[in-house]
Design a protein around this motif. Sequence first.
Motif, PDB file in Angstrom:
ATOM      1  N   PHE A 255      10.526   9.771   2.696  1.00  0.00           N
ATOM      2  CA  PHE A 255      11.220  10.669   1.764  1.00  0.00           C
ATOM      3  C   PHE A 255      10.304  11.070   0.613  1.00  0.00           C
ATOM      4  O   PHE A 255      10.315  12.219   0.172  1.00  0.00           O
ATOM      5  N   GLU A 256       9.526  10.105   0.123  1.00  0.00           N
ATOM      6  CA  GLU A 256       8.602  10.435  -0.976  1.00  0.00           C
ATOM      7  C   GLU A 256       7.598  11.491  -0.518  1.00  0.00           C
ATOM      8  O   GLU A 256       7.319  12.448  -1.228  1.00  0.00           O
ATOM      9  N   ARG A 257       7.097  11.299   0.707  1.00  0.00           N
ATOM     10  CA  ARG A 257       6.130  12.253   1.233  1.00  0.00           C
ATOM     11  C   ARG A 257       6.785  13.635   1.397  1.00  0.00           C
ATOM     12  O   ARG A 257       6.232  14.663   1.005  1.00  0.00           O
ATOM     13  N   ALA A 258       7.985  13.652   1.962  1.00  0.00           N
ATOM     14  CA  ALA A 258       8.675  14.931   2.219  1.00  0.00           C
ATOM     15  C   ALA A 258       8.943  15.693   0.928  1.00  0.00           C
ATOM     16  O   ALA A 258       9.035  16.930   0.933  1.00  0.00           O
ATOM     17  N   ALA A 259       9.055  14.954  -0.189  1.00  0.00           N
ATOM     18  CA  ALA A 259       9.367  15.602  -1.459  1.00  0.00           C
ATOM     19  C   ALA A 259       8.132  16.161  -2.151  1.00  0.00           C
ATOM     20  O   ALA A 259       8.242  16.881  -3.146  1.00  0.00           O
ATOM     21  N   GLU A 260       6.921  15.812  -1.639  1.00  0.00           N
ATOM     22  CA  GLU A 260       5.698  16.320  -2.287  1.00  0.00           C
ATOM     23  C   GLU A 260       5.572  17.829  -2.070  1.00  0.00           C
ATOM     24  O   GLU A 260       5.917  18.334  -1.012  1.00  0.00           O
ATOM     25  N   PRO A 261       5.047  18.544  -3.078  1.00  0.00           N
ATOM     26  CA  PRO A 261       4.906  19.995  -2.939  1.00  0.00           C
ATOM     27  C   PRO A 261       4.030  20.342  -1.739  1.00  0.00           C
ATOM     28  O   PRO A 261       3.030  19.683  -1.488  1.00  0.00           O
ATOM     29  N   GLY A 262       4.432  21.340  -1.011  1.00  0.00           N
ATOM     30  CA  GLY A 262       3.591  21.854   0.063  1.00  0.00           C
ATOM     31  C   GLY A 262       3.737  21.128   1.384  1.00  0.00           C
ATOM     32  O   GLY A 262       3.184  21.560   2.392  1.00  0.00           O
ATOM     33  N   VAL A 263       4.459  20.004   1.390  1.00  0.00           N
ATOM     34  CA  VAL A 263       4.609  19.248   2.637  1.00  0.00           C
ATOM     35  C   VAL A 263       5.680  19.911   3.500  1.00  0.00           C
ATOM     36  O   VAL A 263       6.764  20.235   3.009  1.00  0.00           O
ATOM     37  N   LEU A 264       5.398  20.123   4.770  1.00  0.00           N
ATOM     38  CA  LEU A 264       6.399  20.704   5.664  1.00  0.00           C
ATOM     39  C   LEU A 264       7.238  19.581   6.288  1.00  0.00           C
ATOM     40  O   LEU A 264       7.780  18.763   5.560  1.00  0.00           O
ATOM     41  N   LYS A 265       7.359  19.522   7.613  1.00  0.00           N
ATOM     42  CA  LYS A 265       8.316  18.575   8.207  1.00  0.00           C
ATOM     43  C   LYS A 265       7.774  17.152   8.294  1.00  0.00           C
ATOM     44  O   LYS A 265       6.660  16.925   8.762  1.00  0.00           O
ATOM     45  N   VAL A 266       8.573  16.195   7.823  1.00  0.00           N
ATOM     46  CA  VAL A 266       8.274  14.777   7.990  1.00  0.00           C
ATOM     47  C   VAL A 266       9.262  14.212   9.009  1.00  0.00           C
ATOM     48  O   VAL A 266      10.465  14.480   8.924  1.00  0.00           O
ATOM     49  N   LEU A 267       8.733  13.467   9.993  1.00  0.00           N
ATOM     50  CA  LEU A 267       9.593  12.909  11.043  1.00  0.00           C
ATOM     51  C   LEU A 267       9.714  11.392  10.895  1.00  0.00           C
ATOM     52  O   LEU A 267       8.825  10.737  10.332  1.00  0.00           O
ATOM     53  N   LEU A 268      10.817  10.880  11.377  1.00  0.00           N
ATOM     54  CA  LEU A 268      11.043   9.429  11.412  1.00  0.00           C
ATOM     55  C   LEU A 268      11.169   8.994  12.876  1.00  0.00           C
ATOM     56  O   LEU A 268      12.038   9.470  13.594  1.00  0.00           O
ATOM     57  N   ARG A 269      10.296   8.081  13.291  1.00  0.00           N
ATOM     58  CA  ARG A 269      10.343   7.544  14.663  1.00  0.00           C
ATOM     59  C   ARG A 269      11.177   6.267  14.624  1.00  0.00           C
ATOM     60  O   ARG A 269      10.921   5.365  13.818  1.00  0.00           O
ATOM     61  N   VAL A 270      12.220   6.195  15.457  1.00  0.00           N
ATOM     62  CA  VAL A 270      13.131   5.045  15.402  1.00  0.00           C
ATOM     63  C   VAL A 270      12.669   3.991  16.408  1.00  0.00           C
ATOM     64  O   VAL A 270      12.234   4.325  17.509  1.00  0.00           O
TER      65      VAL A 270
ATOM     66  N   LEU B  71      27.951   7.379  21.984  1.00  0.00           N
ATOM     67  CA  LEU B  71      26.985   6.583  21.225  1.00  0.00           C
ATOM     68  C   LEU B  71      25.586   7.025  21.655  1.00  0.00           C
ATOM     69  O   LEU B  71      25.272   7.069  22.848  1.00  0.00           O
ATOM     70  N   VAL B  72      24.761   7.365  20.675  1.00  0.00           N
ATOM     71  CA  VAL B  72      23.418   7.884  20.961  1.00  0.00           C
ATOM     72  C   VAL B  72      22.374   6.968  20.324  1.00  0.00           C
ATOM     73  O   VAL B  72      22.485   6.622  19.136  1.00  0.00           O
ATOM     74  N   ARG B  73      21.379   6.559  21.136  1.00  0.00           N
ATOM     75  CA  ARG B  73      20.242   5.810  20.594  1.00  0.00           C
ATOM     76  C   ARG B  73      19.224   6.830  20.109  1.00  0.00           C
ATOM     77  O   ARG B  73      18.751   7.664  20.888  1.00  0.00           O
ATOM     78  N   VAL B  74      18.911   6.802  18.815  1.00  0.00           N
ATOM     79  CA  VAL B  74      18.043   7.819  18.224  1.00  0.00           C
ATOM     80  C   VAL B  74      16.584   7.540  18.587  1.00  0.00           C
ATOM     81  O   VAL B  74      16.131   6.396  18.537  1.00  0.00           O
ATOM     82  N   LEU B  75      15.855   8.600  18.965  1.00  0.00           N
ATOM     83  CA  LEU B  75      14.430   8.481  19.263  1.00  0.00           C
ATOM     84  C   LEU B  75      13.585   8.973  18.092  1.00  0.00           C
ATOM     85  O   LEU B  75      12.659   8.300  17.644  1.00  0.00           O
ATOM     86  N   LEU B  76      13.934  10.155  17.611  1.00  0.00           N
ATOM     87  CA  LEU B  76      13.119  10.800  16.578  1.00  0.00           C
ATOM     88  C   LEU B  76      14.067  11.627  15.707  1.00  0.00           C
ATOM     89  O   LEU B  76      15.013  12.229  16.223  1.00  0.00           O
ATOM     90  N   ALA B  77      13.798  11.635  14.397  1.00  0.00           N
ATOM     91  CA  ALA B  77      14.668  12.381  13.478  1.00  0.00           C
ATOM     92  C   ALA B  77      13.800  13.099  12.459  1.00  0.00           C
ATOM     93  O   ALA B  77      12.660  12.704  12.204  1.00  0.00           O
ATOM     94  N   GLY B  78      14.332  14.175  11.895  1.00  0.00           N
ATOM     95  CA  GLY B  78      13.570  14.978  10.932  1.00  0.00           C
ATOM     96  C   GLY B  78      14.194  14.928   9.549  1.00  0.00           C
ATOM     97  O   GLY B  78      15.420  14.883   9.420  1.00  0.00           O
TER      98      GLY B  78
END
Lengths: 320, 320
Positions: free
Chosen positions: A305-320, A26-33
């Motif tokens: 997700f909306e941001r990640a789908a915009e043209p030209g946007v590279l990596k979007v991260l999610l902080r848990v 079981l892993v507690r998530v810190l950050l995800a891409g």
Amino acid sequence: MKALRFENNRLGLSDVPAPSREGEALVRVLLAGVCNTDLEIARGYAGFEGTLGHEFVGVVERAPGAEELEGRRVVGEINAGCGRCQWCRAGDPRHCPERTVLGIVGRDGAFAEYLQLPAANLLPVPDEVPDARAVFTEPLAAACAVAERVRLEPETRVAVVGDGKLGLLCAQALKATTGAGVTLVGRHDSKLEIARGRGVRALKTEELPVSFGRCFDVAVEASGSPAGLATALKLLRPRGTLVLKSTFHGTTELNAAPVVVDEISIVGSRCGRFPVALELLRRDAVEVDALVHEEFPLSEGVRAFERAAEPGVLKVLLRV
Amino acid sequence: MKALRFENNRLGLSDVPAPSREGEALVRVLLAGVCNTDLEIARGYAGFEGTLGHEFVGVVERAPGAEELEGRRVVGEINAGCGRCQWCRAGDPRHCPERTVLGIVGRDGAFAEYLQLPAANLLPVPDEVPDARAVFTEPLAAACAVAERVRLEPETRVAVVGDGKLGLLCAQALKATTGAGVTLVGRHDSKLEIARGRGVRALKTEELPVSFGRCFDVAVEASGSPAGLATALKLLRPRGTLVLKSTFHGTTELNAAPVVVDEISIVGSRCGRFPVALELLRRDAVEVDALVHEEFPLSEGVRAFERAAEPGVLKVLLRV
């Protein structure tokens, strides 16, 4: 716990029980891409329902049979095999016909407070790699995996087509791990500049010298577009190899005649092994910081997700 | 001399001067074969104008610098290179960027009383091989060429998809030259029977056992149809190799997702080397007699093309 899920053709934040499969860590998530595959799933193209996400760094809460991992900061390989088939017996569950894949096939993913994986999938993260770099281990491993599918040597001329996240990682990783002569071909000066900063030759598609026509031994298609596929084919010498790194959904138009006439090889490439990627991150051998566009809290996952789908946007991260 | 030419978008018999390039051998054609590539050219798909035909057996009339060939019965490799590029210097003009190809690219072909080729392209035909078998040397060499592009060993499971001329030659040639376990997959009992007569396992597409799904290491697409391409892909195991042997004109719909997910290799294959094919014919190791559907005189070349284009017709020959 909170989880960002795709269900009934809709992406949304849900409250669900924490996973509790016996025998798995079981892993507690810190950050995800957020990866393009996640965007494809959220568009309904992949037939997956459940918690999304497969790029993560977290802390092990519980690891039955591998207690030495408990409390460690880890990343995790995303394919979990049956343990019995020929692929699994060879130590490589990536093609196990009964595999589950974190957040992609039959297994809830990393956009949640907790996730589960077999303890054997988890690798401790070296202290010198901060979370915001460790979260790139999975896509960087996928980039390195190109070299599992085609022989790359210092004299090999490699073109990587596409200057998005995948192309930038492929170009840097292949140069760093194989010493091959890598040229990144893209459309955005600001992105090409990231690769140039690490010594990778990078050119805009329209700036390609005529002399580049049919001179590359290997072309990696990392744009995900039919135009990129066509460009990659045009760059290859006879008997060259095209590596399909992007997943295209649906059917793609392929001009098969030059593939036969010029005896091109087209080679698919998917997931990679983590140790080589972790080592690249530990040595700071590839630029990933400049790939991060924005970080959102998990509670704002839909906006992320909306941001990640915009043209030209590279990596979007999610902080848990 | 008489020649069957494609000009101004029309196929027809013409009276033209015999070829007279200095430094090349002159061959009097005895018998020639109609190939699907000829049919494609005659439909205007290939951008070639001139005398068609690249499968032939003939007698050398004149061979400057190789007089020992004069009077000999020969077949001829169809690619003529520049002699200076890296491909030509390595003894393989098949990918010379300045090559001409008999009856296909920049060089008049074999559906005529005489043709010319460099003397180095010509190989004497063993006495035990009659004309009607020798004329199969070129397509049989192309069938054997699959083994240049993918490693085939006795334990390799190979599916050949398509029971036309090309599929029948590929299935027999690959079994005979590599000992691989070959299964021919087609739609016509009468054609599959030809392969079975030489010990090749042959099955109708609809008879494929479920257990065959994803169990082949190599699948050779020899049907020229998108349906055959899809069937071939479905037969492959993860990391298997699809060999594209047919030339498709225009674009073909390819479902790229499984190519990436299952990490399939797609490999184009075109022309082969003649000695191995001539040896197969000398040993009578492959059945070619049963592939001959009908023979026409050159003067009825247009009718021969019509016949060759009819569904289900195998090889049509032209007697000069």
